[in-house]
Design a protein around this motif. Structure first.
Motif, PDB file in Angstrom:
ATOM      1  N   HIS A  95      85.913  26.303  51.235  1.00 48.61           N
ATOM      2  CA  HIS A  95      84.490  26.465  51.562  1.00 48.61           C
ATOM      3  C   HIS A  95      83.650  25.351  50.948  1.00 48.61           C
ATOM      4  O   HIS A  95      82.758  24.804  51.605  1.00 48.61           O
ATOM      5  N   ARG A  96      83.926  25.020  49.687  1.00 51.25           N
ATOM      6  CA  ARG A  96      83.171  23.933  49.036  1.00 51.25           C
ATOM      7  C   ARG A  96      83.395  22.610  49.757  1.00 51.25           C
ATOM      8  O   ARG A  96      82.453  21.852  49.993  1.00 51.25           O
ATOM      9  N   ALA A  97      84.645  22.323  50.110  1.00 53.01           N
ATOM     10  CA  ALA A  97      84.948  21.082  50.826  1.00 53.01           C
ATOM     11  C   ALA A  97      84.266  21.085  52.191  1.00 53.01           C
ATOM     12  O   ALA A  97      83.708  20.063  52.612  1.00 53.01           O
ATOM     13  N   ALA A  98      84.297  22.218  52.875  1.00 49.03           N
ATOM     14  CA  ALA A  98      83.652  22.312  54.191  1.00 49.03           C
ATOM     15  C   ALA A  98      82.153  22.085  54.074  1.00 49.03           C
ATOM     16  O   ALA A  98      81.560  21.378  54.896  1.00 49.03           O
ATOM     17  N   SER A  99      81.542  22.670  53.063  1.00 47.83           N
ATOM     18  CA  SER A  99      80.107  22.479  52.854  1.00 47.83           C
ATOM     19  C   SER A  99      79.795  21.005  52.631  1.00 47.83           C
ATOM     20  O   SER A  99      78.826  20.468  53.177  1.00 47.83           O
TER      21      SER A  99
END
Length: 136
Positions: A95-99
């Motif tokens: 999720h952090r990478a996607a954000s």
């Protein structure tokens, strides 16, 4: 003589770990190639492979129209074991990478996204699970 025996044993153990790691890496890359081909067969465009941001890594980012699909690939002896191997901490890193990735996408954080899990068993069977874990 005992000292040399200990050195040889440690050396053999280090080689075994390295060889096991190489086999796991090759197996994982093979699984990823099969998963990418399956998504492409279904009409998705592969945008990124092993995209790494400061918060984590995403195995694949696919696009279909305006939809961005962040896909994690897991391989294990069984599909169930592959599914169970996706842990909460890893989902949070994805999720952090996607954000971070979305910060540079045309629609930014308002992009239409989906988080999939591609699970593969030891026989090469793939189960694609759309929306396997929620958006952040």
């Amino acid at each position: 003589m005992t000292g040399q025996t200990d050195i040889n044993a440690r050396s053999a153990a280090a080689r075994a770990r390295r060889d096991a790691g190489q086999r796991a890496d090759l197996s994982g890359r093979s699984a990823e190639a099969r998963v990418a081909a399956e998504y492409e067969r279904m009409g998705y465009d592969l945008i990124e492979t092993r995209w790494r941001g400061t918060g984590g890594e995403v195995d694949f980012i696919f696009a279909q129209g305006d939809l961005l699909v962040f896909t994690e690939v897991k391989k294990a002896r069984s599909i169930d074991a592959a599914i169970r191997s996706l842990r909460t901490g890893q989902m949070q890193r994805i999720h952090r990478a996607a954000s971070e990735y979305l910060a540079h996408a045309p629609n930014g954080q308002l992009s239409e996204v989906r988080f999939d899990l591609a699970a593969m068993d030891g026989s090469g069977h793939i189960q694609l699970i759309e929306n396997a874990f929620g958006h952040f």
